[in-house]
Design an enzyme around this catalytic site. Structure first.
Site, PDB file in Angstrom:
ATOM      1  CG  HIS A  69      37.411  35.257  39.676  1.00 32.88           C
ATOM      2  ND1 HIS A  69      37.901  36.181  38.792  1.00 32.88           N
ATOM      3  CD2 HIS A  69      38.099  34.112  39.437  1.00 32.88           C
ATOM      4  CE1 HIS A  69      38.850  35.613  38.049  1.00 32.88           C
ATOM      5  NE2 HIS A  69      38.975  34.366  38.424  1.00 32.88           N
ATOM      6  CD  GLU A  72      35.589  38.788  40.644  1.00 32.24           C
ATOM      7  OE1 GLU A  72      34.809  38.552  39.701  1.00 32.24           O
ATOM      8  OE2 GLU A  72      36.825  38.730  40.504  1.00 32.24           O
ATOM      9  NE  ARG A 127      41.843  35.192  40.900  1.00 32.38           N
ATOM     10  CZ  ARG A 127      41.711  36.123  39.968  1.00 32.38           C
ATOM     11  NH1 ARG A 127      41.113  37.244  40.245  1.00 32.38           N
ATOM     12  NH2 ARG A 127      42.177  35.931  38.758  1.00 32.38           N
ATOM     13  CG  HIS A 196      35.063  38.282  35.968  1.00 30.03           C
ATOM     14  ND1 HIS A 196      36.040  37.520  36.524  1.00 30.03           N
ATOM     15  CD2 HIS A 196      34.618  37.581  34.896  1.00 30.03           C
ATOM     16  CE1 HIS A 196      36.189  36.404  35.841  1.00 30.03           C
ATOM     17  NE2 HIS A 196      35.344  36.410  34.836  1.00 30.03           N
ATOM     18  CD  GLU A 270      37.012  42.503  35.887  1.00 35.33           C
ATOM     19  OE1 GLU A 270      36.514  42.592  37.024  1.00 35.33           O
ATOM     20  OE2 GLU A 270      37.817  41.632  35.552  1.00 35.33           O
TER      21      GLU A 270
END
Lengths: 309, 96
Positions: A69, A72, A127, A196, A270
């Site tokens: 993505h 990020e 994204r 991510h 994440e």
């Protein structure tokens, strides 16, 4: 910078600078690091993967990717830091040395290069990929909904204008298909970690179904150990569990596909969430984020080394 | 280059299942062009939504009319992005 020692890891870089960094790292570590181009993006950018290897043929391997993505940014920045960390730790850190003496590490730092370029030049909040969608003015596919794992199910959109658009068919995006082909062709990848940002979680499959994975207990225990190691540096607290139980149902996700391919140690991170900046994490957070994530990565890689299957 | 003047990122913590569902309904309000930075998951788990400036009034009205508390996480996204860009440019100048 003329070499990777002078590269500024504490700031964000353009795609050209990251490509240049990769070439420098290869040139400085010819015996250990090589660059593999596994395909090209829709707009023709190379999909570069750094291979860290101390020899052998088709050794069991660990895959790490960052930046699928594009917005990020801390993930691509962390990936760059990881690359340098691997070469500088080999021969110094016994755990990493043991891993590289038996296994290869593949690292794709910019997994969605068209999107990354677009975030730097046109839309910082982009994204998805950048492939046009026939019949729609909306561009791109969410490459983390495009994998052949529950593809088309709940937790992904069939609308090209949605941020979670799954694409017209599984593996329709060259950025995804190139990894699929590489993983299948390699056939000996034992751990797959897709990174991510943000929201501080370490997740394992599944996302598309509530059916627990066969290795749930082991993955849960490993995730707990990894986030404990991560927290030991700066006290950053992570949640962990399966995707569907920890966040929400998401179909067509990366690690669901890799797990179904037989890669038991499939995880997705994440990264750090300050609660203030979201995707615009200040650059002074890059190195602390990368440092703490490295500890969790080491836990996963070390477990993979010590638990062959 | 797309800019984000006046866009805000709202932080919402759903207090119960009803609020959870009402916040989820925002996802279907396509005309607001909301960008869910952090999606709706569980009660007490924060949701972060980037609200374009043109949708701010409607979104706030919706939340307030439903009795859903929220706070502003980012007051003006473009200000943060300008700072980020300046930091990158400055670092590049120093490196040069």
């Amino acid at each position: 910078p003329r070499n990777t020692d002078n590269f500024d890891y504490s700031r964000y870089h353009t795609i050209e600078e990251i490509y240049s960094f990769q070439d420098m790292l290869v040139a400085e570590n010819l015996g250990m690091v090589s660059k593999i181009v596994i395909g090209s993006s829709y707009q023709g950018r190379p999909l570069n993967v750094l291979k860290f290897s101390t020899g052998g043929s088709n050794r069991p391997a660990i895959w790490i990717d960052t930046g699928i993505h594009s917005r990020e940014w801390v993930t691509q920045a962390s990936g760059t830091w990881f690359a340098k960390k691997i070469v500088s730790s080999y021969g110094r850190d016994p755990a990493l040395t043991a891993i590289l003496d038996k296994m290869d590490i593949f690292l794709e730092i910019v997994t969605n290069p068209d999107g990354f370029y677009y975030t730097h030049n046109s839309n910082r909040m982009w994204r998805k990929t950048r492939k046009p969608n026939p019949g729609s003015s909306c561009v791109g596919v969410d490459p983390n909904r495009n994998w052949d794992a529950g593809f088309g199910g709940p937790g992904a959109s069939n609308s090209p204008c949605s941020e979670t658009f799954r694409g017209p068919r599984a593996h329709s995006e060259s950025e995804v298909k190139s990894i699929v082909d590489f993983v299948k062709q390699h056939g000996n990848i034992k751990a797959f970690v897709s990174i991510h940002a943000y929201s501080q979680m370490l997740l394992y499959p599944y996302g598309y179904t509530r059916t627990p994975v066969q290795d749930q207990n082991e993955l849960h225990a490993l995730a707990k150990r990894a986030i404990t190691d991560l927290a030991s540096l700066y006290g950053t607290r992570y949640r962990y569990g399966s995707i569907i139980n920890t966040i929400y149902q998401a179909s067509g996700g990366t690690i669901d596909w890799t797990y179904n391919q037989g890669i038991k140690y499939s995880f997705t991170f994440e990264l750090r969430d300050t609660g203030r900046y979201g995707f615009i994490l200040p650059a002074n957070q890059i190195i602390p984020t990368a440092q703490e994530t490295w500890l969790a990565l080491m836990a996963i890689m070390d477990h993979t080394l010590k638990n062959p299957y | 280059k797309k800019t984000f003047e006046g866009d805000q990122v709202l932080r919402i913590v759903p207090k119960d299942e009803v609020q959870l569902s009402l916040i989820k309904d925002l996802e279907d309000m396509i005309e607001l062009e909301l960008d869910f930075w952090k999606d709706v998951t569980d009660v007490d788990t924060p949701v972060h939504i980037r609200v374009p400036s043109h949708g701010l009034q409607s979104t706030r009205m919706y939340l307030e009319s439903q009795g859903i508390d929220y706070s502003v996480m980012i007051e003006d996204l473009q200000v943060i992005l300008d700072e980020e860009q300046e930091e990158m440019d400055s670092a590049a100048r120093v490196a040069a």
